[in-house]
Design a protein around this motif. Sequence first.
Motif, PDB file in Angstrom:
ATOM      1  N   LEU A   9       0.865  -1.180   0.000  1.00  0.00           N
ATOM      2  CA  LEU A   9       0.000   0.000   0.000  1.00  0.00           C
ATOM      3  C   LEU A   9       0.900   1.227   0.000  1.00  0.00           C
ATOM      4  N   PRO A  10       0.385   2.342  -0.506  1.00  0.00           N
ATOM      5  CA  PRO A  10       1.191   3.565  -0.434  1.00  0.00           C
ATOM      6  C   PRO A  10       1.491   3.900   1.028  1.00  0.00           C
ATOM      7  N   VAL A  11       2.515   4.738   1.213  1.00  0.00           N
ATOM      8  CA  VAL A  11       2.921   5.077   2.575  1.00  0.00           C
ATOM      9  C   VAL A  11       2.131   6.268   3.121  1.00  0.00           C
ATOM     10  N   ASP A  12       1.840   7.228   2.244  1.00  0.00           N
ATOM     11  CA  ASP A  12       1.131   8.439   2.664  1.00  0.00           C
ATOM     12  C   ASP A  12      -0.336   8.131   2.982  1.00  0.00           C
ATOM     13  N   PRO A  13      -0.857   8.620   4.135  1.00  0.00           N
ATOM     14  CA  PRO A  13      -2.246   8.305   4.509  1.00  0.00           C
ATOM     15  C   PRO A  13      -3.274   8.684   3.449  1.00  0.00           C
ATOM     16  N   TYR A  14      -3.076   9.800   2.755  1.00  0.00           N
ATOM     17  CA  TYR A  14      -4.052  10.207   1.734  1.00  0.00           C
ATOM     18  C   TYR A  14      -4.012   9.244   0.551  1.00  0.00           C
ATOM     19  N   ASP A  15      -2.803   8.865   0.130  1.00  0.00           N
ATOM     20  CA  ASP A  15      -2.692   7.904  -0.976  1.00  0.00           C
ATOM     21  C   ASP A  15      -3.283   6.553  -0.586  1.00  0.00           C
ATOM     22  N   ARG A  16      -3.099   6.182   0.685  1.00  0.00           N
ATOM     23  CA  ARG A  16      -3.693   4.943   1.172  1.00  0.00           C
ATOM     24  C   ARG A  16      -5.220   5.030   1.105  1.00  0.00           C
ATOM     25  N   ALA A  17      -5.745   6.186   1.499  1.00  0.00           N
ATOM     26  CA  ALA A  17      -7.196   6.384   1.465  1.00  0.00           C
ATOM     27  C   ALA A  17      -7.708   6.277   0.030  1.00  0.00           C
ATOM     28  N   MET A  18      -6.983   6.853  -0.922  1.00  0.00           N
ATOM     29  CA  MET A  18      -7.406   6.774  -2.322  1.00  0.00           C
ATOM     30  C   MET A  18      -7.391   5.323  -2.806  1.00  0.00           C
ATOM     31  N   ALA A  19      -6.337   4.589  -2.446  1.00  0.00           N
ATOM     32  CA  ALA A  19      -6.257   3.178  -2.853  1.00  0.00           C
ATOM     33  C   ALA A  19      -7.439   2.395  -2.288  1.00  0.00           C
ATOM     34  N   ARG A  20      -7.745   2.631  -1.008  1.00  0.00           N
ATOM     35  CA  ARG A  20      -8.861   1.904  -0.378  1.00  0.00           C
ATOM     36  C   ARG A  20     -10.191   2.314  -1.007  1.00  0.00           C
ATOM     37  N   PHE A  21     -10.349   3.600  -1.291  1.00  0.00           N
ATOM     38  CA  PHE A  21     -11.591   4.086  -1.886  1.00  0.00           C
ATOM     39  C   PHE A  21     -11.828   3.408  -3.235  1.00  0.00           C
ATOM     40  N   TRP A  22     -10.803   3.388  -4.077  1.00  0.00           N
ATOM     41  CA  TRP A  22     -10.977   2.814  -5.412  1.00  0.00           C
ATOM     42  C   TRP A  22     -11.111   1.296  -5.365  1.00  0.00           C
ATOM     43  N   ALA A  23     -10.438   0.656  -4.403  1.00  0.00           N
ATOM     44  CA  ALA A  23     -10.603  -0.792  -4.252  1.00  0.00           C
ATOM     45  C   ALA A  23     -12.054  -1.099  -3.879  1.00  0.00           C
ATOM     46  N   GLN A  24     -12.618  -0.272  -2.995  1.00  0.00           N
ATOM     47  CA  GLN A  24     -14.006  -0.460  -2.575  1.00  0.00           C
ATOM     48  C   GLN A  24     -14.934  -0.229  -3.768  1.00  0.00           C
ATOM     49  N   PHE A  25     -14.637   0.786  -4.556  1.00  0.00           N
ATOM     50  CA  PHE A  25     -15.431   1.075  -5.743  1.00  0.00           C
ATOM     51  C   PHE A  25     -15.433  -0.136  -6.681  1.00  0.00           C
ATOM     52  N   ILE A  26     -14.267  -0.695  -6.906  1.00  0.00           N
ATOM     53  CA  ILE A  26     -14.151  -1.850  -7.792  1.00  0.00           C
ATOM     54  C   ILE A  26     -14.943  -3.025  -7.240  1.00  0.00           C
ATOM     55  N   GLU A  27     -14.793  -3.291  -5.936  1.00  0.00           N
ATOM     56  CA  GLU A  27     -15.497  -4.408  -5.308  1.00  0.00           C
ATOM     57  C   GLU A  27     -17.002  -4.232  -5.375  1.00  0.00           C
ATOM     58  N   GLN A  28     -17.460  -3.032  -5.037  1.00  0.00           N
ATOM     59  CA  GLN A  28     -18.902  -2.859  -4.845  1.00  0.00           C
ATOM     60  C   GLN A  28     -19.636  -2.383  -6.078  1.00  0.00           C
ATOM     61  N   LYS A  29     -18.970  -1.622  -6.933  1.00  0.00           N
ATOM     62  CA  LYS A  29     -19.704  -1.057  -8.070  1.00  0.00           C
ATOM     63  C   LYS A  29     -19.348  -1.718  -9.399  1.00  0.00           C
ATOM     64  N   CYS A  30     -18.141  -2.267  -9.513  1.00  0.00           N
ATOM     65  CA  CYS A  30     -17.692  -2.762 -10.822  1.00  0.00           C
ATOM     66  C   CYS A  30     -17.947  -4.249 -11.023  1.00  0.00           C
ATOM     67  N   SER A  31     -17.688  -5.036  -9.998  1.00  0.00           N
ATOM     68  CA  SER A  31     -17.678  -6.487 -10.195  1.00  0.00           C
ATOM     69  C   SER A  31     -18.999  -7.039 -10.706  1.00  0.00           C
ATOM     70  N   MET A  32     -20.090  -6.650 -10.063  1.00  0.00           N
ATOM     71  CA  MET A  32     -21.380  -7.216 -10.435  1.00  0.00           C
ATOM     72  C   MET A  32     -21.822  -6.826 -11.841  1.00  0.00           C
ATOM     73  N   PRO A  33     -21.811  -5.535 -12.192  1.00  0.00           N
ATOM     74  CA  PRO A  33     -22.210  -5.180 -13.563  1.00  0.00           C
ATOM     75  C   PRO A  33     -21.327  -5.857 -14.615  1.00  0.00           C
ATOM     76  N   PHE A  34     -20.031  -5.972 -14.329  1.00  0.00           N
ATOM     77  CA  PHE A  34     -19.098  -6.619 -15.257  1.00  0.00           C
ATOM     78  C   PHE A  34     -19.506  -8.076 -15.493  1.00  0.00           C
ATOM     79  N   TRP A  35     -19.751  -8.769 -14.407  1.00  0.00           N
ATOM     80  CA  TRP A  35     -20.128 -10.192 -14.476  1.00  0.00           C
ATOM     81  C   TRP A  35     -21.428 -10.356 -15.270  1.00  0.00           C
ATOM     82  N   MET A  36     -22.400  -9.500 -14.965  1.00  0.00           N
ATOM     83  CA  MET A  36     -23.691  -9.564 -15.642  1.00  0.00           C
ATOM     84  C   MET A  36     -23.556  -9.215 -17.123  1.00  0.00           C
TER      85      MET A  36
END
Lengths: 230, 231
Positions: free
Chosen positions: A85-112
């Motif tokens: 993970l990035p070292v800077d707290p803000y960069d870490r937050a961005m990584a977590r935010f986008w990972a959550q986006f991918i998990e929750q918003k991208c996976s299902m529509p992609f599969w369907m």
Amino acid sequence: MAKAVKLIGAFGSPFVHRAEVALHLKGVPYELIREDLTNKSELLLRHNPIHKTVPVLLHGDRPAICESLLIVEYVDEAFDGPPLLPVDPYDRAMARFWAQFIEQKCSMPFWMAVWLDDGEAREGFVRETRANLALLEARLQGNRFFAGDAVGYLDFAACGLAHLLGPIEEVAGASLVGAAEFPALRRWVEAYTSDEAVSACLPPREQLVANFAGKKDKIKMAVNAMVQRS
Amino acid sequence: MAEPVKLIGAVGSPFTHRAEAALRLKGVPYELIHEDLDNKSELLLRLNPLNKTVPVLLHGDRAICESLVIVQYIDEAFDGPPLLPEEPYDRATTARFWAHFMEHKFSMPFWMALWLDGEPQKGFVREARENLALLEEHLQAQGKKFLAGDSVGYPDLAGSYIPLMLDMFKELSGTSLMGDDEYPAVRQWVKEYNSDEAVKSCLTNKEQLAAYFRVKKDKYKMMVKAMLKQQ
């Protein structure tokens, strides 16, 4: 002496892949225990009684660590090696935010979008998937990987789009992305799948294709039924 | 000089509460910007174009969205009592695991049980109670005041919608989630959470919260019915 590390996983799972790449990048030796998800072992059910899913990380004799992205964070914190993970707290937050986006918003529509029969429902999911891909394209910001020059957390989170997209599209006979579209993402797929640590835990493409071909009818039945119920 | 911290949030939002409580627990001064979710501000839509929701944390010119991402950011960016345990193993297995459980496994049946009626509601009440049993087992086995130790932390904030809303569950849903003598460790955890000084200092007044949900009740009931149809 270092405590033994074991990973309970299943073939072709992008979630298991995340954990494996994390261990490889950190240089942590581990034993991979293959799980048959249609016939879950006592070992898996004992170590992950609540979710009953893979991957599950066993480090020494302590109780298991479950959930792929939690395992990645644990591997990052518990072992020496390049940061995942990035070292800077803000960069870490961005990584977590986008990972959550991918998990929750991208996976299902992609599969369907990939597996549904043609029709209005599928068109909606294709539109949504393409909009999500555009966001990820923009997120790359001309970098090789999501956080810069090295593979990291967000690349693992998005890995389903990397090595699985091609085989899935081939087996499903679907094409979500035109040949010239999303150039940054295409470059990212190439960079990700050729990274040394990543390719060490990627199954050969033919095996993935065969695996999905074997499950194709079952998957199509399930997704079409889901849409019909609504 | 420290950069200013602002939190865009909405009254009654359990997600806003998570972020606010985290700031209080860390001792970070902040300005709360009230958002009317029925009439979203240009500021919110600019800072959170993807999800268009609260809370949004502004730290200087950095905007962070998604309540649990915000809580982890607050823990890492500011000094103050840690919201997660020190040891990587405990962070993974206790704090993050139970936060994940609260967010992904428990919240859906809890929310559906709250707003649905009849047979569908019964199914979700059953599922919510199964999750309560798992929570009870963990609290009893661990023997600490909170989910990952003796002070309020990340998983408690993730599950804070339970202490916030348990009292009004029966009134809002028309059914009971747990009997008075059931799940004693969970009840104790709810009590401890609601009595914590930092949490209390930012808890919306219970009557205000109940009034807020009474007004939203019909809207939420319609929303969950639509969600159920889509599954």
